[in-house]
Motif scaffolding. Structure first.
Motif, PDB file in Angstrom:
ATOM      1  N   GLY A   1       0.465 -10.556   7.833  1.00 26.93           N
ATOM      2  CA  GLY A   1      -0.391 -10.578   6.649  1.00 26.93           C
ATOM      3  C   GLY A   1      -1.616  -9.695   6.814  1.00 26.93           C
ATOM      4  O   GLY A   1      -2.046  -9.026   5.868  1.00 26.93           O
ATOM      5  N   LEU A   2      -2.180  -9.683   8.029  1.00 31.14           N
ATOM      6  CA  LEU A   2      -3.323  -8.814   8.302  1.00 31.14           C
ATOM      7  C   LEU A   2      -2.908  -7.346   8.196  1.00 31.14           C
ATOM      8  O   LEU A   2      -3.650  -6.515   7.652  1.00 31.14           O
ATOM      9  N   LYS A   3      -1.724  -7.020   8.690  1.00 33.56           N
ATOM     10  CA  LYS A   3      -1.208  -5.651   8.574  1.00 33.56           C
ATOM     11  C   LYS A   3      -1.053  -5.260   7.110  1.00 33.56           C
ATOM     12  O   LYS A   3      -1.389  -4.133   6.710  1.00 33.56           O
ATOM     13  N   GLU A   4      -0.549  -6.169   6.302  1.00 31.18           N
ATOM     14  CA  GLU A   4      -0.376  -5.895   4.871  1.00 31.18           C
ATOM     15  C   GLU A   4      -1.719  -5.567   4.222  1.00 31.18           C
ATOM     16  O   GLU A   4      -1.815  -4.684   3.359  1.00 31.18           O
ATOM     17  N   THR A   5      -2.771  -6.256   4.648  1.00 33.42           N
ATOM     18  CA  THR A   5      -4.116  -5.983   4.117  1.00 33.42           C
ATOM     19  C   THR A   5      -4.531  -4.545   4.407  1.00 33.42           C
ATOM     20  O   THR A   5      -5.104  -3.859   3.545  1.00 33.42           O
ATOM     21  N   PHE A   6      -4.235  -4.066   5.601  1.00 34.70           N
ATOM     22  CA  PHE A   6      -4.605  -2.691   5.960  1.00 34.70           C
ATOM     23  C   PHE A   6      -3.673  -1.674   5.307  1.00 34.70           C
ATOM     24  O   PHE A   6      -4.110  -0.564   4.954  1.00 34.70           O
ATOM     25  N   ASP A   7      -2.430  -2.019   5.129  1.00 37.15           N
ATOM     26  CA  ASP A   7      -1.494  -1.081   4.501  1.00 37.15           C
ATOM     27  C   ASP A   7      -1.873  -0.791   3.058  1.00 37.15           C
ATOM     28  O   ASP A   7      -1.480   0.250   2.501  1.00 37.15           O
ATOM     29  N   ARG A   8      -2.642  -1.671   2.432  1.00 28.44           N
ATOM     30  CA  ARG A   8      -3.033  -1.453   1.024  1.00 28.44           C
ATOM     31  C   ARG A   8      -3.985  -0.265   0.867  1.00 28.44           C
ATOM     32  O   ARG A   8      -4.200   0.214  -0.245  1.00 28.44           O
ATOM     33  N   PHE A   9      -4.579   0.195   1.970  1.00 28.19           N
ATOM     34  CA  PHE A   9      -5.399   1.400   1.891  1.00 28.19           C
ATOM     35  C   PHE A   9      -4.605   2.560   1.289  1.00 28.19           C
ATOM     36  O   PHE A   9      -5.158   3.408   0.577  1.00 28.19           O
ATOM     37  N   TYR A  10      -3.300   2.583   1.554  1.00 30.52           N
ATOM     38  CA  TYR A  10      -2.482   3.722   1.158  1.00 30.52           C
ATOM     39  C   TYR A  10      -2.065   3.651  -0.306  1.00 30.52           C
ATOM     40  O   TYR A  10      -1.482   4.598  -0.824  1.00 30.52           O
TER      41      TYR A  10
ATOM     42  N   PHE B   1      -4.258   3.668  -2.519  1.00 30.02           N
ATOM     43  CA  PHE B   1      -5.306   4.449  -3.195  1.00 30.02           C
ATOM     44  C   PHE B   1      -5.054   5.955  -3.119  1.00 30.02           C
ATOM     45  O   PHE B   1      -5.875   6.748  -3.589  1.00 30.02           O
ATOM     46  N   LEU B   2      -3.925   6.349  -2.553  1.00 28.43           N
ATOM     47  CA  LEU B   2      -3.598   7.778  -2.499  1.00 28.43           C
ATOM     48  C   LEU B   2      -3.463   8.346  -3.908  1.00 28.43           C
ATOM     49  O   LEU B   2      -2.985   7.664  -4.827  1.00 28.43           O
ATOM     50  N   PRO B   3      -3.879   9.584  -4.130  1.00 30.22           N
ATOM     51  CA  PRO B   3      -3.744  10.185  -5.467  1.00 30.22           C
ATOM     52  C   PRO B   3      -2.283  10.505  -5.792  1.00 30.22           C
ATOM     53  O   PRO B   3      -1.456  10.656  -4.895  1.00 30.22           O
ATOM     54  N   ARG B   4      -1.980  10.572  -7.056  1.00 32.15           N
ATOM     55  CA  ARG B   4      -0.622  10.928  -7.479  1.00 32.15           C
ATOM     56  C   ARG B   4      -0.387  12.414  -7.205  1.00 32.15           C
ATOM     57  O   ARG B   4      -1.224  13.255  -7.508  1.00 32.15           O
ATOM     58  N   ASN B   5       0.729  12.724  -6.625  1.00 32.41           N
ATOM     59  CA  ASN B   5       1.025  14.108  -6.278  1.00 32.41           C
ATOM     60  C   ASN B   5       1.743  14.828  -7.423  1.00 32.41           C
ATOM     61  O   ASN B   5       2.530  14.238  -8.164  1.00 32.41           O
ATOM     62  N   ARG B   6       1.436  16.113  -7.523  1.00 34.51           N
ATOM     63  CA  ARG B   6       2.144  16.974  -8.481  1.00 34.51           C
ATOM     64  C   ARG B   6       3.098  17.921  -7.745  1.00 34.51           C
ATOM     65  O   ARG B   6       4.026  18.443  -8.323  1.00 34.51           O
TER      66      ARG B   6
ATOM     67  N   VAL C   1       7.444   4.104   1.649  1.00 31.00           N
ATOM     68  CA  VAL C   1       8.614   3.413   1.113  1.00 31.00           C
ATOM     69  C   VAL C   1       8.306   1.933   0.908  1.00 31.00           C
ATOM     70  O   VAL C   1       8.695   1.327  -0.101  1.00 31.00           O
ATOM     71  N   GLU C   2       7.581   1.340   1.871  1.00 37.31           N
ATOM     72  CA  GLU C   2       7.309  -0.096   1.816  1.00 37.31           C
ATOM     73  C   GLU C   2       6.206  -0.449   0.826  1.00 37.31           C
ATOM     74  O   GLU C   2       6.233  -1.521   0.223  1.00 37.31           O
ATOM     75  N   GLN C   3       5.236   0.433   0.632  1.00 37.14           N
ATOM     76  CA  GLN C   3       4.097   0.144  -0.247  1.00 37.14           C
ATOM     77  C   GLN C   3       4.297   0.770  -1.631  1.00 37.14           C
ATOM     78  O   GLN C   3       4.979   1.782  -1.784  1.00 37.14           O
ATOM     79  N   ASP C   4       3.661   0.155  -2.620  1.00 43.10           N
ATOM     80  CA  ASP C   4       3.712   0.678  -3.989  1.00 43.10           C
ATOM     81  C   ASP C   4       2.592   1.696  -4.147  1.00 43.10           C
ATOM     82  O   ASP C   4       1.506   1.388  -4.634  1.00 43.10           O
ATOM     83  N   THR C   5       2.842   2.925  -3.714  1.00 46.04           N
ATOM     84  CA  THR C   5       1.827   3.974  -3.773  1.00 46.04           C
ATOM     85  C   THR C   5       2.116   4.913  -4.950  1.00 46.04           C
ATOM     86  O   THR C   5       3.249   4.969  -5.449  1.00 46.04           O
TER      87      THR C   5
END
Length: 633
Positions: A383-392, A394-399, A413-417
């Motif tokens: 759960g602590l790892k999941e908290t840190f993975d949420r940083f990603y 906030f990545l901008p949408r790529n064109r 793949v694992e995160q909804d980025t």
């Protein structure tokens, strides 16, 4: 007469056979001789040595030259790994044989206990550590001649062997400092007892010169042969340390020993050996006390904490003196007292041995299955790892195309980025091109200018990738903590500076429950606005989660959020200024350490060590009392 000579020969053979058989059996049980004897980081350095370019700009090769010289010889013979393993085994046997000789006239029971304790405490720390094995063998040779050759010749031989030890592993310096301290203390004691201070002062000056002379000569030779020798072997690591010596000592003294298993063990051993010294005035006890304190403070400095110090190869040098104390203590006992003490010491060594082998996957897996609560702690850490993975997120949408390595691709793949995976190109070195360069391993090389701008041996794939980066084909470039094994890192470093100056960089925390590795990802963008947006949103999120993370794990809050986030910077008046979180975690949790503690059975170590120390003390005092009663009668 002939029978006596034959008996002496048989005894001599047994003295050599016991160390060799003991070490070979321990090595077999731990490795099945499948473990590489030569570390992967050192292999490329053999070529640099043979080519005359060792310590000349490569971002690796941060060991003294002995291990590379031995590797060059083994390679020329076409048997690098087999001979490395054989030498590690042989050098351990030599060390154990030397220790048994230093203990003196001990019966087989004492020699067997010392051999068992050695195999439980020292051998696990030597696996794949050829440089450490060389350093220990030379160190024990130096110790032997220090005590057995009290004349000028003995001091000179001792110091020469210690110089060779330092040319094998700089961290043996703690043992060298202990021997020098003992020499000075001995001269002061003899001067005090004889009142002939002038004579003793002359001897002290002579012995000091004989002790320091070969060490300084070796250093001068190394500087002449390798001008960057000091930077590579010492300063490259020292630059990464978080604390100074005074800060480290303050941190150790100010920490509750019952809250830190390593610190508690350190105090217990110090107190136990200190008590033994007060009873026996044994010089080997003083060697342990000095070298143990120096080693413990030196290992505390780079971490600012004490995780797994007793499971580290750096603690091996004081352990030699601890085992000598064990052997000499047993020799001083008789009859039932010796038997009980021997049994307790072997049990204690088995307990301490778990510090050294708990990193082996098979051992950890077996212990964790038996440990209650381990699964629940794993869920909390996840759960602590999941908290840190949420940083990603906030990545901008790529064109355009995003270049990533395996670690980041798996996270995307694992995160909804916002990153569109169909535009992601995943690149990692194939197994046969795996790298052994990691600037995070020795950041001081870059700090002191020892690393050249261009890396060596660029592969064709990396060359083509560098040209694509120069062309501006990639909108974003991401790689995780294992950047030393990434084609992306090499390609980006070798792209022209004009093409890479337009990129901006953001560092994000990369969670891993192993504290001794790198913990940040490098996010590179071709638009400054991307960096500004990601930096602002990441810092805001770090503030929001800080208190919750602190409550769970203080290290995760202060290091992963505090230290890693402060690696980022903003441009102010044409200069770069690092940004720091204004929060500090005080009295936080220790979730990660508790998980590892349960998984490796550490919860039983503190009470068991208390029991062993009390039992040893009881046996020790009873034996002493028995001797007194015998004298009176």
């Amino acid at each position: 007469m002939g029978g006596g000579k034959r008996g002496n020969r048989d005894s001599s053979r047994a003295d050599y056979a016991l160390p060799l058989v003991s070490v070979a059996l321990a090595y077999l049980l731990l490795t099945f001789f499948q473990s590489p004897g030569y570390q992967y980081r050192n292999i490329r350095c053999i070529d640099y040595l043979l080519g005359g370019t060792l310590y000349d700009g490569q971002p690796e090769c941060v060991q003294p030259p002995t291990v590379y010289l031995a590797g060059a010889v083994f390679s020329k013979m076409g048997m690098l790994q087999p001979l490395s393993n054989a030498f590690i085994l042989l050098l351990n046997a030599v060390c154990l044989h030397t220790m048994l000789k230093l203990i003196g006239r001990a019966d087989f029971k004492v020699r067997a206990v010392v051999s068992a304790v050695y195999c439980l405490l020292v051998v696990p720390l030597m696996l794949g550590e050829l440089e450490t094995a060389f350093a220990c063998a030379f160190m024990m040779g130096g110790v032997y001649y220090f005590f057995k050759g009290d004349d000028a010749k003995g001091r000179l031989v001792s110091s020469t062997l210690l110089a060779l030890a330092l040319m094998s592993k700089v961290t043996v310096l703690s043992a060298v400092a202990a021997l020098f301290s003992l020499m000075v203390i001995e001269h002061i004691r003899r001067g005090w007892e004889s009142d002939d201070w002038e004579y003793e002062t002359r001897l002290a000056v002579r012995d000091s010169l004989l002790f320091i002379g070969p060490l300084m000569t070796a250093f001068i030779i190394m500087k002449l042969l390798f001008p960057q020798f000091l930077v590579y072997t010492l300063l490259s690591h020292a630059h990464s340390e978080q604390l100074g010596y005074l800060e480290a000592i303050t941190g150790i003294v100010g920490t509750d020993p019952f809250s830190d298993c390593d610190l508690f063990v350190f105090y217990v051993f110090t107190a136990g050996v200190g008590a033994y010294f007060l009873r026996s005035r044994d010089d080997y006890a003083m060697l342990y006390l000095v070298s143990s304190v120096v080693t413990f403070v030196a290992r505390y400095k780079p971490m600012g904490t004490t995780p797994d110090i007793f499971g580290s190869k750096y603690v091996v040098y004081p352990l030699f003196f601890l085992i000598l104390v064990v052997g000499r203590h047993l020799t001083s006992l008789r009859g039932a007292m010796r038997s009980r003490a021997a049994a307790l010491l072997v049990v204690g060594a088995m307990l301490m041995g778990s510090f050294h082998v708990h990193g082996h996957p098979t051992v950890r897996e077996g212990v964790s299955r038996l440990a209650g609560g381990y699964d629940g702690l794993q869920v909390e850490v996840a759960g602590l790892k999941e908290t840190f993975d949420r940083f990603y997120t906030f990545l901008p949408r790529n064109r355009g195309i995003v270049l990533v390595n395996d670690e980041i691709y798996q996270l995307l793949v694992e995160q909804d980025t916002p990153i569109k995976l169909e535009y992601v190109e995943n690149r990692n070195n194939p197994p046969d091109l795996s790298r052994n360069v990691d600037l995070g391993f020795a950041p001081g090389l870059e700090h002191y200018g020892a690393v050249e701008d261009k890396f060596f041996d660029l592969t064709e794939e990396e060359y083509q990738l560098a040209r694509r980066i120069e062309s501006g084909e990639f909108e974003m470039i991401f790689f995780g903590p294992k950047s030393w094994d990434s084609q992306i890192n090499y390609a980006f470093k070798n792209a022209s500076r004009e093409s890479t100056e337009g990129y901006c960089i953001i560092f994000l925390p990369a969670f891993n429950d192993v504290k001794t590795i790198r913990h940040w990802s490098t996010m590179i963008f071709n638009e400054t606005s991307y960096c500004d947006d990601l930096r602002d949103r990441s810092f805001k999120y770090a503030y929001e989660i800080f208190d919750g993370v602190c409550e769970k794990d203080q290290w995760a809050a202060d290091y992963l959020l505090g230290s890693v986030m402060s690696m980022n910077f903003v441009e102010m008046d044409g200069r770069r200024a690092n940004i720091k979180l204004s929060k500090k975690c005080v009295g936080g949790g220790d979730l990660i350490d508790r998980m590892h503690s349960v998984g490796s059975g550490e919860m039983i170590r503190t009470p068991a060590l208390i029991f062993l120390v009390l039992a040893w003390t009881a046996v020790h005092m009873q034996g002493k009392g028995g001797k007194r009663r015998k004298k009176r009668s």
